[in-house]
Design a protein around this motif. Structure first.
Motif, PDB file in Angstrom:
ATOM      1  N   ILE A  27     -19.565 -57.768  72.991  1.00 12.44           N
ATOM      2  CA  ILE A  27     -19.319 -56.336  72.998  1.00 12.44           C
ATOM      3  C   ILE A  27     -18.600 -55.986  71.704  1.00 12.44           C
ATOM      4  O   ILE A  27     -17.466 -56.408  71.474  1.00 12.44           O
ATOM      5  N   VAL A  28     -19.290 -55.236  70.843  1.00 14.88           N
ATOM      6  CA  VAL A  28     -18.761 -54.862  69.535  1.00 14.88           C
ATOM      7  C   VAL A  28     -18.299 -53.411  69.628  1.00 14.88           C
ATOM      8  O   VAL A  28     -19.115 -52.492  69.730  1.00 14.88           O
ATOM      9  N   VAL A  29     -17.001 -53.227  69.597  1.00 12.98           N
ATOM     10  CA  VAL A  29     -16.431 -51.917  69.878  1.00 12.98           C
ATOM     11  C   VAL A  29     -16.825 -50.883  68.826  1.00 12.98           C
ATOM     12  O   VAL A  29     -17.116 -49.738  69.161  1.00 12.98           O
ATOM     13  N   GLY A  30     -16.885 -51.262  67.570  1.00 15.83           N
ATOM     14  CA  GLY A  30     -17.317 -50.317  66.540  1.00 15.83           C
ATOM     15  C   GLY A  30     -18.726 -49.819  66.785  1.00 15.83           C
ATOM     16  O   GLY A  30     -19.014 -48.623  66.646  1.00 15.83           O
ATOM     17  N   ASP A  31     -19.614 -50.727  67.191  1.00 20.69           N
ATOM     18  CA  ASP A  31     -20.989 -50.331  67.512  1.00 20.69           C
ATOM     19  C   ASP A  31     -21.028 -49.396  68.715  1.00 20.69           C
ATOM     20  O   ASP A  31     -21.786 -48.420  68.742  1.00 20.69           O
ATOM     21  N   LEU A  67     -18.671 -47.371  69.732  1.00 21.91           N
ATOM     22  CA  LEU A  67     -18.127 -46.080  69.320  1.00 21.91           C
ATOM     23  C   LEU A  67     -19.188 -45.274  68.572  1.00 21.91           C
ATOM     24  O   LEU A  67     -19.417 -44.097  68.875  1.00 21.91           O
ATOM     25  N   ARG A  68     -19.863 -45.927  67.618  1.00 16.60           N
ATOM     26  CA  ARG A  68     -20.923 -45.236  66.865  1.00 16.60           C
ATOM     27  C   ARG A  68     -22.054 -44.785  67.778  1.00 16.60           C
ATOM     28  O   ARG A  68     -22.599 -43.694  67.614  1.00 16.60           O
ATOM     29  N   PHE A  96      -6.641 -53.284  82.800  1.00 16.24           N
ATOM     30  CA  PHE A  96      -8.015 -53.099  83.270  1.00 16.24           C
ATOM     31  C   PHE A  96      -8.513 -54.367  83.966  1.00 16.24           C
ATOM     32  O   PHE A  96      -9.084 -54.315  85.061  1.00 16.24           O
ATOM     33  N   LEU A  97      -8.312 -55.523  83.340  1.00 13.08           N
ATOM     34  CA  LEU A  97      -8.785 -56.785  83.909  1.00 13.08           C
ATOM     35  C   LEU A  97      -8.042 -57.135  85.194  1.00 13.08           C
ATOM     36  O   LEU A  97      -8.658 -57.548  86.185  1.00 13.08           O
ATOM     37  N   ARG A  98      -6.713 -56.972  85.212  1.00 14.66           N
ATOM     38  CA  ARG A  98      -5.937 -57.269  86.420  1.00 14.66           C
ATOM     39  C   ARG A  98      -6.409 -56.437  87.610  1.00 14.66           C
ATOM     40  O   ARG A  98      -6.457 -56.931  88.739  1.00 14.66           O
ATOM     41  N   ILE A 145     -14.083 -46.052  76.263  1.00 12.03           N
ATOM     42  CA  ILE A 145     -15.397 -46.577  75.887  1.00 12.03           C
ATOM     43  C   ILE A 145     -15.495 -48.065  76.224  1.00 12.03           C
ATOM     44  O   ILE A 145     -16.498 -48.534  76.782  1.00 12.03           O
ATOM     45  N   VAL A 146     -14.437 -48.828  75.915  1.00 11.92           N
ATOM     46  CA  VAL A 146     -14.432 -50.263  76.199  1.00 11.92           C
ATOM     47  C   VAL A 146     -14.516 -50.508  77.705  1.00 11.92           C
ATOM     48  O   VAL A 146     -15.287 -51.353  78.166  1.00 11.92           O
ATOM     49  N   GLU A 147     -13.723 -49.781  78.484  1.00 16.29           N
ATOM     50  CA  GLU A 147     -13.730 -49.989  79.928  1.00 16.29           C
ATOM     51  C   GLU A 147     -15.102 -49.711  80.537  1.00 16.29           C
ATOM     52  O   GLU A 147     -15.552 -50.449  81.406  1.00 16.29           O
ATOM     53  N   GLN A 148     -15.769 -48.655  80.068  1.00 18.54           N
ATOM     54  CA  GLN A 148     -17.118 -48.371  80.573  1.00 18.54           C
ATOM     55  C   GLN A 148     -18.051 -49.553  80.325  1.00 18.54           C
ATOM     56  O   GLN A 148     -18.840 -49.925  81.188  1.00 18.54           O
ATOM     57  N   GLU A 149     -17.965 -50.113  79.140  1.00 20.29           N
ATOM     58  CA  GLU A 149     -18.857 -51.216  78.772  1.00 20.29           C
ATOM     59  C   GLU A 149     -18.489 -52.504  79.496  1.00 20.29           C
ATOM     60  O   GLU A 149     -19.370 -53.292  79.866  1.00 20.29           O
TER      61      GLU A 149
END
Length: 184
Positions: free
Chosen positions: A29-33, A35-36, A97-99, A67-71
């Motif tokens: 999971i590439v966060v910059g990608d 986001l774009r 989020f993980l806990r 955005i990260v949590e959705q992915e």
């Protein structure tokens, strides 16, 4: 296995992250990608993020985290996360989020590369925005947060000498992950 990649721009996170995700059969999971893509697709989060990007500002943590949590939602059993967290605040939000999903981060893989090597690698990409000044700013921005981030992940950090041929670095990476699993 849940892994975050910690390292400055040009450290090889993308290349090695792709290899380890493939080896472990987990998503990279590439966060910059992400986001774009949200910005290009005009999602609600993307539109809110666009306002910051258009002004040349960093996208605030709460938007990036959303955005990260959705992915991550369907992948909490295993992932390679590239480009996040970039700060202790983001790391704490990821932990929370993980806990909440009865999971936790397994490894923070730290890519160790000297600044001169990073500058050389980034300059070789020949991107219009990779001027010496921009490169120095990007590396400096990472270095400012690096120590605190590694301290946050103490006990889960795997140090990786990220200089060398791709296959050599990957073998060192796999050795580090094996040692981390044995220690856990």
């Amino acid at each position: 296995m849940r892994i975050v990649l910690v390292g400055p721009p040009g450290a090889g996170k993308g290349t090695q992250g792709e290899l380890v995700a493939e080896r472990l059969n987990v998503p990279r999971i590439v966060v910059g990608d992400l986001l774009r893509a949200h910005i290009a697709d005009g999602t609600a989060l993307g539109e809110r993020a666009r306002a910051y990007v258009d002004r040349g500002e960093l996208v605030p943590d709460h938007l990036v985290v959303g955005i990260v949590e959705q992915e991550l939602e369907p992948h909490t059993s295993g992932f390679v996360l590239d480009g996040f967290p970039r700060s202790v605040i983001q790391a704490r939000l990821l932990d929370r989020f993980l806990r909440a999903r009865a999971a936790e981060l397994d490894v923070a893989l730290h890519f160790d590369v000297e600044d001169a090597v990073l500058a050389s690698r980034l300059s070789a990409r020949e991107r219009a925005d990779d001027t010496p000044e921009v490169i120095a700013t990007r590396i400096g921005g990472f270095r400012a947060a690096e120590e605190a981030l590694l301290e946050h992940y103490r006990g889960r950090v795997v140090e990786l000498d990220a200089v060398g041929e791709v296959d050599e670095v990957f073998e060192r990476l796999l050795d580090g992950l094996r040692e981390a699993l044995i220690a856990a």
